[in-house]
Scaffold this motif. Structure first.
Motif, PDB file in Angstrom:
ATOM      1  N   ILE A  84      -1.429  -9.015  -3.578  1.00 42.73           N
ATOM      2  CA  ILE A  84      -1.974  -9.967  -4.556  1.00 42.73           C
ATOM      3  C   ILE A  84      -3.437 -10.294  -4.266  1.00 42.73           C
ATOM      4  N   TYR A  85      -3.894 -10.141  -3.009  1.00 39.19           N
ATOM      5  CA  TYR A  85      -5.284 -10.413  -2.677  1.00 39.19           C
ATOM      6  C   TYR A  85      -6.207  -9.265  -3.097  1.00 39.19           C
ATOM      7  N   GLY A  86      -5.642  -8.081  -3.294  1.00 39.34           N
ATOM      8  CA  GLY A  86      -6.394  -6.983  -3.873  1.00 39.34           C
ATOM      9  C   GLY A  86      -7.388  -6.275  -2.988  1.00 39.34           C
ATOM     10  N   PHE A  87      -7.281  -6.418  -1.659  1.00 39.04           N
ATOM     11  CA  PHE A  87      -8.197  -5.710  -0.772  1.00 39.04           C
ATOM     12  C   PHE A  87      -7.770  -4.248  -0.649  1.00 39.04           C
ATOM     13  N   LYS A  88      -8.705  -3.318  -0.863  1.00 43.62           N
ATOM     14  CA  LYS A  88      -8.382  -1.891  -0.821  1.00 43.62           C
ATOM     15  C   LYS A  88      -8.097  -1.414   0.592  1.00 43.62           C
ATOM     16  N   ASN A  89      -8.836  -1.938   1.563  1.00 38.67           N
ATOM     17  CA  ASN A  89      -8.643  -1.552   2.959  1.00 38.67           C
ATOM     18  C   ASN A  89      -8.089  -2.731   3.747  1.00 38.67           C
ATOM     19  N   GLU A  90      -7.315  -2.418   4.782  1.00 38.80           N
ATOM     20  CA  GLU A  90      -6.727  -3.476   5.597  1.00 38.80           C
ATOM     21  C   GLU A  90      -7.817  -4.275   6.303  1.00 38.80           C
TER      22      GLU A  90
END
Length: 280
Positions: A73-79
């Motif tokens: 849900i936060y939408g970050f592509k990379n960890e």
């Protein structure tokens, strides 16, 4: 009708949830650890670097931050793995909100009895509420870290009801079967306070601003505020809670009957709210 009334009275005295019981529970809420207090102090001062350095000293907080912000849900592509990176991406207001979310987990039971919850579902609930509250405040053009953080106390209602009722689950289930009422009403009838009152107590214990308590009380749907801004935010929060707990995953967790939703209270913004929630 008479039988139902007699059963209600008998159950009331069997459960024996008193104000002293609630006060005792609130008193057991652990004080914020030193590292957590320093993190909050630096965030309130707007210093993300010092806040991140303080947060690193609390391994549980660091782990929570990494788990929460890496949810889809936060939408970050990379960890995102570094606390300084997390705070840098979130900014001061959202970092503060996330830390308050963590403080709620300090109350969370190791095993849920009343609700079908676990750590993953509870973290998802926090993330859903947080992200959509952020969307609402952006829509209303409100940039206030205290107001943003107010949403973090809603899950506390769920934790409190779990703690108070888990040992009396059969009695609570019986009471609700006699008279179809929500758990918030059950608590109010048995001890004279509702879950939003308890959230206010927690907010006061953690020295959160009065505005946070005021918004939460308005969000109950039955205690409107005389302050127009607070009341408007209470309406948006009330609808957000209704919208969130109506999702399938939270219905399965038996959270949908958590409170009695007062849709008439927020009817004037319902259409606006619905359109906003449709936006990806």
């Amino acid at each position: 009708m008479i039988v139902a009334k007699i059963m209600y009275i008998n159950i009331k005295y069997t459960i024996m949830i008193t104000k002293d019981t609630i006060d005792s529970f609130i008193d057991k809420i652990p004080p914020a650890p030193k590292a957590l207090k320093e993190t909050l102090m630096h965030l309130n001062a707007g210093d993300l670097v010092k806040a991140a350095n303080a947060a690193k000293e609390d391994k549980a907080l660091s782990s929570y931050l990494k788990i929460l912000v890496n949810k889809p849900i936060y939408g970050f592509k990379n960890e995102v793995t570094e606390v300084s990176q997390i705070f840098g991406i979130l900014g001061v207001s959202r970092s503060l909100q996330t830390v308050y979310n963590y403080m709620m987990t300090l109350l969370s039971p190791s095993k849920w009895v009343l609700f079908r919850l676990n750590r993953v579902v509870f973290y998802n609930l926090q993330a859903d509420l947080s992200m959509n509250w952020q969307k609402i405040l952006n829509h209303l053009e409100i940039d206030d870290s205290d107001i943003l953080s107010s949403i973090s106390l809603l899950p506390a209602s769920i934790i409190v009801s779990e703690a108070l009722f888990c040992e009396k689950k059969k009695d609570v289930d019986l009471l609700r079967s006699v008279n179809q009422i929500d758990l918030n009403t059950v608590l109010q009838r048995l001890c004279g306070v509702d879950l939003f009152d308890i959230c206010q107590q927690i907010a006061q214990k953690w020295e959160m601003p009065q505005s946070v308590s005021d918004i939460l009380q308005a969000a109950s749907g039955v205690k409107p505020s005389r302050d127009e801004t607070i009341d408007k935010l209470g309406k948006w929060m009330h609808l957000l809670l209704f919208y969130t707990l109506s999702q399938t995953k939270y219905i399965e967790a038996e959270l949908n009957d958590f409170i009695d939703f007062q849709l008439e209270y927020a009817n004037d913004i319902y259409e606006e709210f619905s359109k906003l929630m449709e936006i990806s």
